[in-house]
Design a protein around this motif. Sequence first.
Motif, PDB file in Angstrom:
ATOM      1  N   LEU A   6       0.783  -1.195  -0.094  1.00  0.00           N
ATOM      2  CA  LEU A   6      -0.056   0.019  -0.106  1.00  0.00           C
ATOM      3  C   LEU A   6       0.811   1.260  -0.107  1.00  0.00           C
ATOM      4  CD1 LEU A   6      -2.075  -2.202   1.349  1.00  0.00           C
ATOM      5  CD2 LEU A   6      -2.873  -0.226   2.516  1.00  0.00           C
ATOM      6  N   VAL A  33       0.487  -7.069   5.062  1.00  0.00           N
ATOM      7  CA  VAL A  33       0.623  -5.854   4.528  1.00  0.00           C
ATOM      8  C   VAL A  33       1.795  -5.000   4.752  1.00  0.00           C
ATOM      9  CG1 VAL A  33      -0.582  -3.228   4.824  1.00  0.00           C
ATOM     10  CG2 VAL A  33      -1.967  -5.545   4.628  1.00  0.00           C
ATOM     11  N   VAL A 132      -9.097  -3.038   3.447  1.00  0.00           N
ATOM     12  CA  VAL A 132      -8.222  -4.071   2.853  1.00  0.00           C
ATOM     13  C   VAL A 132      -8.706  -5.088   2.198  1.00  0.00           C
ATOM     14  CG1 VAL A 132      -6.101  -4.969   2.695  1.00  0.00           C
ATOM     15  CG2 VAL A 132      -6.097  -2.759   3.975  1.00  0.00           C
TER      16      VAL A 132
END
Length: 223
Positions: A6, A33, A132
Motif C-alpha cells: 500500500l 501488509v 483492505v
Amino acid sequence: MKIVRLLSVDDHAMTAMGYKYILEGAEFDGFQVKVDTVNTFEGAIEKIDFSQRSLPYDILLLDISLFPTHSNDTRSGEDLGIYAREKVPASKIVFMSSFSDSYRINSLFKTVDPDGYMVKSEIDEKSLCAMVRTVLERPPYYTASALSAIRKKMANDFDLVDETDKKILHYISTGTRTKDIGPIISVAPTTVESRKRQLKQLFGIEHGNDIELIEEARKRGFI
C-alpha cells in the motif's frame, strides 16, 4: 507469505504513519501488509512513477487536501487519482478524507471512479482492516457517511427520470424506432431525441448508443 503493498499519501505525516502502524500490525488471512508513506504531491508522483516501472502498489490511499488552505496550489488527491488511473491502472484507489459532502464525493466518482472512500472521522482499526480485505477481494468499500452521500446522489438521479423518460426507455427496449415513439406517447420526435440525450448524460454515457442506454437503464432499475 504474500505481501500486499500500500501507499499512503497524506500531508499529515502522523496520519499516514497511523495507517501504517495499524495495518502492518494487523493479522490477515493469507497475506501481510506493507505500507509506504509520503506527505507531498510531488513525492506521491515519484512513488507512483517508480511503482509503474517496478512493482505497482496493490492499493493507493489518497488524502484529498494535500496543501495548506492558504496555498495557491490547487492540486489535490483527486489529481493524483486521475494520474494513477492512467499510470498504474491495476492499483486500487481509496480516498481517505475529511470531506463527507455528497457533491465532493460524487465528483470523485466521475473523475476517478475509486475503489473505496473513507471519511476520516469514521476510520478506526476495524474499518481499515475491513477496507483492505474488501478492496482486494470485492470492491468497493465505503464508510457510513460516504455510503450515505452516494445513496443521496442516487436518489436525486432517480428523481430526474420522470414517467415520460421511463416510457421512452420502455419503447426503445422493445425495439420501437425513435421516430415512432413520439406519436405513441404524444410528444414530438425532437422531444424524444432531446430526452434520450439527457438520459445518456445522466447515466454517464454521453456518446453511447441506444443499446448502451438500455443496458444502463436496466442496471438502475428503470426497465
